[in-house]
Design a protein around this motif. Structure first.
Motif, short mmCIF file in Angstrom:
data_model
loop_
_atom_site.label_atom_id
_atom_site.label_comp_id
_atom_site.label_asym_id
_atom_site.label_seq_id
_atom_site.Cartn_x
_atom_site.Cartn_y
_atom_site.Cartn_z
N TYR A 321 -1.07 12.55 3.91
CA TYR A 321 -0.99 13.52 2.85
C TYR A 321 -1.85 12.99 1.70
O TYR A 321 -2.02 11.79 1.55
N GLY A 355 0.18 -0.64 0.63
CA GLY A 355 1.06 0.47 1.00
C GLY A 355 0.53 1.84 0.66
O GLY A 355 1.27 2.80 0.64
N LYS A 358 -4.23 2.31 3.64
CA LYS A 358 -5.59 1.89 4.01
C LYS A 358 -5.67 1.59 5.50
O LYS A 358 -6.55 2.08 6.21
N THR A 359 -4.73 0.78 5.95
CA THR A 359 -4.74 0.42 7.36
C THR A 359 -4.53 1.64 8.24
O THR A 359 -5.17 1.80 9.27
N SER A 360 -3.65 2.51 7.79
CA SER A 360 -3.32 3.61 8.69
C SER A 360 -4.46 4.62 8.73
O SER A 360 -4.65 5.29 9.74
N TYR A 490 -0.13 6.48 -5.58
CA TYR A 490 0.31 7.88 -5.52
C TYR A 490 1.13 8.25 -6.74
O TYR A 490 1.80 7.41 -7.33
N LYS A 506 9.34 9.75 10.56
CA LYS A 506 9.05 8.53 11.30
C LYS A 506 10.30 7.63 11.39
O LYS A 506 10.65 7.11 12.45
N ARG A 539 5.25 1.56 0.50
CA ARG A 539 5.84 0.65 1.46
C ARG A 539 7.31 0.38 1.18
O ARG A 539 8.15 0.44 2.08
P1 ADP Z 1 -2.06 -0.63 3.34
O1 ADP Z 1 -2.90 -0.98 4.49
O2 ADP Z 1 -2.79 0.18 2.31
O3 ADP Z 1 -1.36 -1.77 2.70
P2 ADP Z 1 -0.54 0.86 5.27
O4 ADP Z 1 -1.70 1.56 5.87
O5 ADP Z 1 0.04 -0.26 6.02
O6 ADP Z 1 -0.91 0.36 3.82
O7 ADP Z 1 0.54 1.95 4.92
C1 ADP Z 1 1.91 1.69 4.81
C2 ADP Z 1 2.71 2.85 5.34
O8 ADP Z 1 2.62 3.97 4.50
C3 ADP Z 1 2.22 3.31 6.68
O9 ADP Z 1 3.34 3.48 7.49
C4 ADP Z 1 1.56 4.65 6.41
O10 ADP Z 1 1.73 5.52 7.48
C5 ADP Z 1 2.28 5.14 5.20
N1 ADP Z 1 1.40 5.93 4.36
C6 ADP Z 1 0.66 5.50 3.32
N2 ADP Z 1 -0.03 6.50 2.75
C7 ADP Z 1 0.27 7.61 3.44
C8 ADP Z 1 -0.15 8.97 3.32
N3 ADP Z 1 -0.99 9.40 2.38
N4 ADP Z 1 0.36 9.84 4.20
C9 ADP Z 1 1.22 9.43 5.14
N5 ADP Z 1 1.66 8.18 5.30
C10 ADP Z 1 1.19 7.26 4.46
#
Ligand code: ADP
Length: 829
Positions: A321, A355, A358-360, A490, A506, A539
């Protein structure tokens, strides 16, 4: 153990341990070092405590050495030398260790003055002696032990030879036992001669094959099957042969694999070396591991890209989102890939607080492309060998993470996510960032050379994506190769949407719950966001939702359990289940609700009471107005790698000699801001009617000032606190309170101008989170406001300030009027 031979044996049964302890270790006479060694003919697997049936004949032995150890379990290792045979006449006692009356069987006189026996045995012993000499001479005389044995053959009485040779040559336990039992010398000679002959034949064959092996490698293979017939003594050779088969297989694999020409050449050379190497050499294993890795690497195995921008957009939108800017850039990137069909171009680097997804997003990119995904965590990596591998000369050398990753995914075009590139460290082992440069540079990475492989591997098909929390600590050369995409935190509204669209479904799935069992209304989510988390990403929110699901899962499971009893199933106190309970009844209600069965059609509603039960009392409270209750405090906005923060800057003054004290772990830039602020205020003191405690316009006259920035444990630096320090000091010297709903950020100059700063979006979100209403930002940052979601903008009033006058006017109720004071002056004149 046969007389005349020596062996090392380990004892660990309680009985034997007792024997060692109370006889061998305690005794002081020569007698006490002699023990009887009896072959254990009972089934070794049967583990009973009783003394096994003792073999009739044993060997008296001299314990030459006793070594005790506790690992892996208590045991002693004995070095024993056989003296002579004995026969057990009668067992005297069994405990604590067996003692028996024995009769000596071999006697010295038998050997020395037995002319008679020699005559009888003459021929036999002569024959035996000949074979023995023949055998020993077949061995390598340059080995000292062999030379000594040769001498012994001549010096020892012939009668002692059967025992000694039997213990040297290869025999089965059964055969040894037969020799032990052969008390009569004649019988002993007769039995050992065939054994000797067998050994001699075996040796002969071995020597023959060795010779031919040197002549022609191929013939060895042909001869080997024959050798199997001479069973018994060639198990080692069989192993070698099996191994040889493996090597042949490996060679075949190398030839059929699709590795580059250069790699093939190296591999063939290595396999040639491997064939010549004895397998016991440590290098053998190293070379073999190396070759196996080379075969396994995906030299030109790849997945087919199925890139369609429309589908990609849908996948990205479905998985995430908000984050419009990021998604837009990713789509552009993918579109270019689709049109140009190659990957040369900047590496994307997502920079933002933890959180924020980025990773996702990286994972989604892999999904849209239909590629394998592999994450390489770089946090704390300080050794360049981690990236580029260790040279093969080192013990324990291995390839770097890039090559390892390729081996794991098994294709040469995966998406590699280089996580946390800002946390690379330097150390004595070199700079991993420099190694990464080579990996990421599209001009170079088609021939990336891992130190372990030592041949080039083409990385140009790999899609690299990097993530970082801040660009500040990414080495500049690395940053230069990447295109930074900021992923800001956010807003509360975005978080609520993310929670309801992604996180809650989830978590429900993860805990085996359905929406029919649990209901989390949006106000509850907002409550979690504002009162239980304070973060830019989602997170902690995700974790809190997980905690709620766990708690609900317990209740649902208990409810199901109880439902099995029909008489209690209709207790329909849904209100309790919903946990609509008064504060004071709350403590009871936790146990109460646990006892009540839950009607299945009634979802558990998570409201604020339930929230308090599950997550405990709120962790964060709005504290803004409390802290602004006296002059000398102002709210600044700071940017940290974890997102925006609000910061209370505090100032106080006291008698002194004009010193400025700064606390809160400030960096140099921040300290300079403080000096700037004081200088500006001093030079404008008259204009604003600012005085020190004794009414003088010289603000530092007889006055010390202390400025403190809270969260003292965190180092802070940057120019953006300038306006906040000015406001805070202006409040201190004027005695007026700063408005409690205003926050500010901006760099100042000595002339009183306000300069633009970075991280506006994060800072504004932080202020919004904290419930502030007005935000003072530099005028030149106006463009940054466009990035902020409309509903956040609606909630806030922005004051765009170009100079400090405007800042002060906005920060104090009724303005920080300059004019008034001028009129005041006028009237005086
Ligand atoms: P980062 O790599 O930025 O530290 P992650 O990619 O590990 O963060 O994200 C943490 C969690 O938050 C994941 O489970 C991800 O799916 C969820 N998440 C973060 N941003 C969003 C978003 N915009 N929409 C849906 N889920 C999100």
């Amino acid at each position: 153990l046969l007389p005349g031979s020596t062996m090392r044996t380990s004892v660990d049964s309680p009985r034997n341990m007792q024997l060692v302890r109370s006889r061998l270790l305690k005794g002081t006479s020569l007698r006490s070092t002699i023990i009887g060694v009896i072959p254990n003919t009972s089934d070794p697997t049967s583990d009973c405590d009783d003394l096994p049936n003792l073999h009739r004949i044993g060997t008296a032995a001299l314990a030459v050495q006793v070594v005790g150890s506790n690992w892996p379990k208590p045991h002693y290792t004995l070095l024993v030398t056989g003296l002579c045979r004995f026969q057990i006449l009668q067992l005297l006692k069994e405990k604590p260790y067996p003692v028996a009356e024995v009769q000596q069987l071999d006697r010295l006189e038998q050997f020395t003055n037995g002319h008679k026996s020699e005559e009888e045995l003459g021929e036999l012993s002569e024959q035996f002696y000949k074979y023995a000499v023949q055998l020993v001479e077949m061995l390598d005389m340059s080995v000292p032990a062999v030379a000594k044995l040769r001498r012994l053959l001549d010096n020892l009485p012939r009668e002692a030879l059967p025992d000694i040779l039997t213990s040297i040559i290869r025999t089965t336990n059964q055969e040894k036992l037969q020799i032990l039992d052969a008390v009569r010398l004649e019988e002993r000679f007769k039995m050992t001669i065939p054994l000797l002959v067998r050994q001699i034949e075996g040796l002969k064959l071995l020597q023959k094959t060795r010779k031919s092996k040197q002549d022609d490698d191929k013939r060895v293979v042909a001869i080997r099957p024959n050798r199997r017939i001479t069973h018994g003594s060639i198990t080692e050779d069989e192993e070698e042969e099996e191994d040889h088969d493996d090597v042949v297989m490996l060679e075949k694999k190398i030839r059929t694999s699709s590795m580059s020409e250069q790699a093939l050449k190296v591999c063939l050379k290595e396999i040639k070396r491997l064939k010549k190497m004895p397998q016991s050499m440590p290098e053998y294993a190293l070379t073999r591991n190396y070759l196996e890795l080379m075969v396994e690497l995906p030299w030109n195995k790849s997945t087919k890209d199925r890139l369609e921008i429309r589908a990609a957009r849908i996948v990205l939108d479905n998985d995430h989102y908000a984050m419009e800017k990021l998604k837009k850039r990713v789509l552009e990137y993918l579109a270019v890939r689709q049109l140009k069909n190659n990957l040369k171009g900047p590496i994307l680097c997502f920079v933002g607080p933890p959180g924020v997804g980025k990773t996702s997003v990286g994972r989604s990119i892999a999904k849209t492309l239909g590629r394998e995904f592999h994450r390489i965590a770089l946090g704390g990596v300080c050794d360049q060998s981690d990236i580029r591998g260790h040279r093969r000369t080192y013990v324990g050398s291995m390839p770097g993470r890039i090559i390892n990753g390729l081996k794991t995914v098994g294709v040469n075009n995966p998406v590699f996510l280089l996580d946390e590139v800002d946390k690379l460290a330097k150390s004595l082992q070199g700079d991993p960032a420099a190694a990464l440069l080579e990996v990421l540079d599209p001009e170079q990475n088609h021939s990336f050379t891992d130190h372990y492989l030592n041949v080039a591997f083409d990385l140009s098909q790999v899609l690299f994506i990097a993530t970082a929390n801040t660009t500040a600590t990414i080495p500049p050369a690395l940053l230069d190769r990447m295109e930074v995409i900021q992923v800001p935190g956010y807003t509360q509204e975005e978080k609520i949407e993310i929670a309801h669209r992604h996180l809650i479904p989830k978590q429900l799935e993860l805990h085996g719950l359905t929406p029919q069992q649990i209901q989390i209304p949006q106000v509850t989510t907002l409550g979690i966001i504002t009162r239980y988390t304070r973060e830019a990403g989602v997170r902690a929110l995700d974790r809190k939702l997980g905690a709620i699901c766990r708690a609900v899962a317990v209740k649902v499971a208990e409810g199901q359990h109880k439902e099995a009893k029909p008489d209690r199933a209709e207790v329909g106190e849904g209100e309790d289940c919903k946990e609509h309970i008064t504060e004071d009844a709350k403590a009871e209600s936790i146990s109460d609700t646990a006892d009540l069965p839950l009607p299945p059609e009634m979802p558990i509603l998570i409201d604020f009471h339930a929230l308090k039960d599950i997550l405990g009392p709120p962790m964060y409270d709005m504290e803004v107005s409390e802290r602004l209750s006296q002059p000398g405090v102002a709210i600044g906005l700071a940017w940290t790698p974890l997102g925006g923060e609000i910061m209370f800057v505090e100032a106080s003054r006291m008698d002194g000699d004009g010193q400025l004290t700064l606390t809160g772990q400030l960096g140099d830039v921040m300290k300079e801001s403080a000096h700037l602020a004081i200088s500006w205020l001093r030079s404008n003191a008259k204009r604003y009617q600012l005085t020190n405690a004794s009414g003088s316009f010289d603000l530092l006259d007889n006055t010390d000032i202390h400025l403190h920035f809270p969260a003292g444990a965190v180092t802070k630096d940057g120019p953006s606190a300038g306006v906040t320090i000015v406001t805070c000091l202006a409040s201190l010297f004027s005695g007026r309170l700063v408005c409690s709903d205003v926050a500010m950020t901006g760099e100042i100059t000595l002339r009183g101008l306000v300069l633009p700063v970075g991280g506006i979006k994060d800072k504004v979100l932080a202020a919004h989170r904290a419930g502030l209403k007005r935000i003072i930002i530099p005028q030149r940052n106006e463009k940054d406001l466009e990035e902020i979601a409309a509903h956040v903008r609606q909630d806030l009033t922005f004051v765009l300030a170009a100079c400090l006058d405007e800042v002060l006017n906005a920060a104090f109720d009724g303005g920080f009027a300059v004019k008034a004071s001028l009129e005041h002056f006028n009237s005086k004149l």
